[in-house]
Design an enzyme around this catalytic site. Structure first.
Site, PDB file in Angstrom:
ATOM      1  CB  CYS A  30      -1.321   0.274   1.304  1.00 16.77           C
ATOM      2  SG  CYS A  30      -1.470  -1.628   1.392  1.00 16.77           S
ATOM      3  CG  HIS A  45      -3.729   2.700   2.021  1.00  9.32           C
ATOM      4  ND1 HIS A  45      -3.765   2.274   0.392  1.00  9.32           N
ATOM      5  CD2 HIS A  45      -3.886   2.323   2.360  1.00  9.32           C
ATOM      6  CE1 HIS A  45      -5.024   1.326   0.996  1.00  9.32           C
ATOM      7  NE2 HIS A  45      -3.846   0.705   1.957  1.00  9.32           N
ATOM      8  CG  ASN A  59      -7.219  -2.058   1.466  1.00  8.98           C
ATOM      9  OD1 ASN A  59      -5.932  -1.529   0.772  1.00  8.98           O
ATOM     10  ND2 ASN A  59      -6.279  -2.517   2.301  1.00  8.98           N
TER      11      ASN A  59
HETATM   12  N1  ACO Z   1     -19.044  -8.587   9.900  1.00 10.16           N
HETATM   13  C1  ACO Z   1     -19.142  -8.284  11.156  1.00 10.16           C
HETATM   14  N2  ACO Z   1     -18.108  -8.864  11.994  1.00 10.16           N
HETATM   15  C2  ACO Z   1     -17.002  -8.640  12.100  1.00 10.16           C
HETATM   16  C3  ACO Z   1     -16.405  -8.750  10.644  1.00 10.16           C
HETATM   17  C4  ACO Z   1     -17.830  -8.713   9.882  1.00 10.16           C
HETATM   18  N3  ACO Z   1     -16.757  -8.226   8.508  1.00 10.16           N
HETATM   19  N4  ACO Z   1     -14.836  -9.135  10.539  1.00 10.16           N
HETATM   20  C5  ACO Z   1     -14.300  -9.081  11.890  1.00 10.16           C
HETATM   21  N5  ACO Z   1     -15.772  -9.450  12.708  1.00 10.16           N
HETATM   22  C6  ACO Z   1     -15.667  -9.138  13.917  1.00 10.16           C
HETATM   23  C7  ACO Z   1     -14.773 -10.229  14.848  1.00 10.16           C
HETATM   24  O1  ACO Z   1     -15.118 -11.601  14.710  1.00 10.16           O
HETATM   25  C8  ACO Z   1     -14.985  -9.756  16.574  1.00 10.16           C
HETATM   26  O2  ACO Z   1     -15.995 -10.307  16.223  1.00 10.16           O
HETATM   27  P1  ACO Z   1     -16.189 -10.720  18.406  1.00 10.16           P
HETATM   28  O3  ACO Z   1     -15.577  -8.993  19.141  1.00 10.16           O
HETATM   29  O4  ACO Z   1     -17.193 -11.102  19.284  1.00 10.16           O
HETATM   30  O5  ACO Z   1     -14.609 -11.916  18.296  1.00 10.16           O
HETATM   31  C9  ACO Z   1     -15.095  -8.543  16.351  1.00 10.16           C
HETATM   32  O6  ACO Z   1     -16.311  -7.847  15.140  1.00 10.16           O
HETATM   33  C10 ACO Z   1     -14.957  -7.064  16.542  1.00 10.16           C
HETATM   34  O7  ACO Z   1     -12.862  -6.843  15.640  1.00 10.16           O
HETATM   35  P2  ACO Z   1     -11.924  -6.346  15.383  1.00 10.16           P
HETATM   36  O8  ACO Z   1     -10.895  -7.498  14.358  1.00 10.16           O
HETATM   37  O9  ACO Z   1     -11.747  -5.889  16.706  1.00 10.16           O
HETATM   38  O10 ACO Z   1     -12.716  -5.798  14.857  1.00 10.16           O
HETATM   39  P3  ACO Z   1     -11.422  -4.261  14.128  1.00 10.16           P
HETATM   40  O11 ACO Z   1     -13.133  -2.889  14.147  1.00 10.16           O
HETATM   41  O12 ACO Z   1     -10.462  -3.995  14.534  1.00 10.16           O
HETATM   42  O13 ACO Z   1     -11.883  -3.843  12.744  1.00 10.16           O
HETATM   43  C11 ACO Z   1     -10.985  -3.863  10.648  1.00 10.16           C
HETATM   44  C12 ACO Z   1     -11.657  -5.039  11.872  1.00 10.16           C
HETATM   45  C13 ACO Z   1     -11.626  -3.794   9.502  1.00 10.16           C
HETATM   46  C14 ACO Z   1      -9.899  -5.270   9.855  1.00 10.16           C
HETATM   47  C15 ACO Z   1     -10.233  -3.544  11.458  1.00 10.16           C
HETATM   48  O14 ACO Z   1      -8.544  -3.463  12.014  1.00 10.16           O
HETATM   49  C16 ACO Z   1      -8.915  -2.413   9.984  1.00 10.16           C
HETATM   50  O15 ACO Z   1      -9.375  -1.956   9.133  1.00 10.16           O
HETATM   51  N6  ACO Z   1      -7.286  -2.767  10.030  1.00 10.16           N
HETATM   52  C17 ACO Z   1      -6.763  -1.980   9.816  1.00 10.16           C
HETATM   53  C18 ACO Z   1      -6.566  -3.119   8.011  1.00 10.16           C
HETATM   54  C19 ACO Z   1      -5.664  -1.917   7.010  1.00 10.16           C
HETATM   55  O16 ACO Z   1      -5.154  -1.116   6.953  1.00 10.16           O
HETATM   56  N7  ACO Z   1      -4.705  -3.220   5.739  1.00 10.16           N
HETATM   57  C20 ACO Z   1      -4.199  -2.286   5.285  1.00 10.16           C
HETATM   58  C21 ACO Z   1      -2.837  -2.695   5.396  1.00 10.16           C
HETATM   59  S1  ACO Z   1      -3.478  -4.137   3.548  1.00 10.16           S
HETATM   60  C22 ACO Z   1      -2.907  -4.402   2.500  1.00 10.16           C
HETATM   61  O17 ACO Z   1      -1.711  -4.078   2.358  1.00 10.16           O
HETATM   62  C23 ACO Z   1      -3.237  -5.283   1.517  1.00 10.16           C
END
Ligand code: ACO
Length: 339
Positions: free
Chosen positions: A125, A266, A296
């Protein structure tokens, strides 16, 4: 050259100038509701946790076709003679081939001169800002006047559609910029890397011994190689690295917030953009956002955003813009350009 807390920032008044932009997204739009049918998720969860409402996925298009369309747009927008292009860099982690590089094939596809330096760059990214900086440095030594910098990703190829925490995030698309060097055009760049395959990785499909002479038997890949990510760790890394990198860049250049017209980050998660805005004490309306439409798209996202801004008439010559990428590596990079 300024060295502050191990962060290297270069200011160069003969900075890169973006002369034209282009982009391409596949026709197929995949909404959040469509994911409700394949994993346990909801439109409400995806929108509130990421800011994504839809993304585009290829249905037949190749990476080459996408970057070709984006580059053709950038060349037309710049209105330059293609014969003056001396450098082509394509940032991608989803090339159609291991070899040839997409950038080499663009020579044929766009009918560019043979006297070209071409290569692909794997910066995930951060790839597009890395490619812009490499071009800024190389253009001083290349015969051509201009560089064609593009980024294209088919992340749907790497996505595990059974993993709800990652499959809803990614999209496919491409963006491009035609650049030159302009005297007295302020420019600066700062980058960092924290080698880590634990939080974000995608194993190469060709691993292990394949030759018949060693002890180890050829490895049979049981399942395709998909992207895996620890979202919370990447989120933390993104907010910390980008806030620090941008703040250091501004401090080194002694720029206050009023000098910056736009931030183009990004597009990985709307909440990352909100957190960075808060840490930089900048209003949200300075941050361009299109993650709602494209998800993304890795290296392509900043290029796609710049083209959207350009075509929406948001950019005026002389505007100071900070671009900031972060992601796989783990890598990050921030860049100050003058439009
Ligand atoms: N739908 C419903 N629930 C979900 C989903 C979904 N799609 N995905 C995860 N959950 C649930 C989890 O299982 C968890 O449930 P639990 O509490 O019962 O265990 C709950 O939601 C919270 O999960 P978290 O992982 O804590 O969710 P978070 O708020 O951190 O969001 C996310 C997750 C969107 C992935 C976030 O962490 C994020 O955006 N991270 C950064 C990603 C990024 O920047 N990537 C860049 C690089 S990518 C590349 O290089 C190609």
């Amino acid at each position: 050259l300024v060295n502050n807390n191990k962060l290297i920032a270069r200011i160069n008044v003969d900075g890169l100038k973006i002369l034209g932009t282009g982009s391409y997204v596949p026709e197929l739009i995949v909404t959040n509701q469509m994911f409700e049918a394949i994993v346990d998720t909801s439109d409400e969860w995806i929108t509130s946790r990421t800011g994504i409402a839809q993304r585009h996925f290829v249905s037949g298009e190749t990476s080459l076709e996408m970057v070709k369309a984006a580059c053709a747009g950038a060349i037309a927008d710049a209105g330059i003679d293609k014969g003056d292009i001396g450098l082509v860099i394509c940032a991608t982690v989803t090339s159609d081939y291991i070899t040839p590089a997409l950038s080499a094939l663009l020579q044929r596809e766009l009918d560019l001169p043979e006297e070209l330096l071409t290569f692909d760059l794997n910066g995930a990214c951060s790839g597009f800002v890395y490619a812009l900086h490499v071009a800024q440095s190389l253009l001083q030594h290349q015969p051509g006047k201009y560089a064609l910098i593009c980024a294209g990703e088919i992340l749907s190829r790497l996505t595990d559609f059974s993993d709800r925490s990652s499959c809803v995030l990614f999209g496919d698309g491409a963006g491009a910029a035609l650049i030159g060097i302009e005297e007295n055009n302020p420019y600066a760049f700062a980058a960092g890397a924290k080698g880590n395959e634990e939080f974000l990785s995608c194993l190469h499909p060709l691993t292990g011994n394949h030759h018949p002479f060693g002890e180890q038997k050829p490895q049979q890949t049981e399942s395709p190689s998909f992207l895996s990510m620890n979202g919370q760790e990447v989120f933390r890394f993104a907010v910390e690295s980008i806030s620090k990198s941008v703040a250091n860049l501004k401090q080194n250049l002694q720029l206050d917030n009023d000098t910056i017209t736009y931030y183009v980050l990004h597009q990985a998660n709307l909440r990352i953009i909100y957190s960075v805005a808060r840490k930089l004490a900048e209003p949200l309306d300075k941050f361009f956002i299109n993650i709602n439409k494209y998800g993304n798209t890795s290296a392509a996202s900043i290029a796609l955003a710049l083209d959207n801004m350009n075509r929406q008439g948001l950019l005026q010559r002389g505007d100071t813009i900070i671009l900031a990428g972060f992601g796989g590596g783990l890598t990050y990079g921030s860049m100050l350009i003058t439009w």
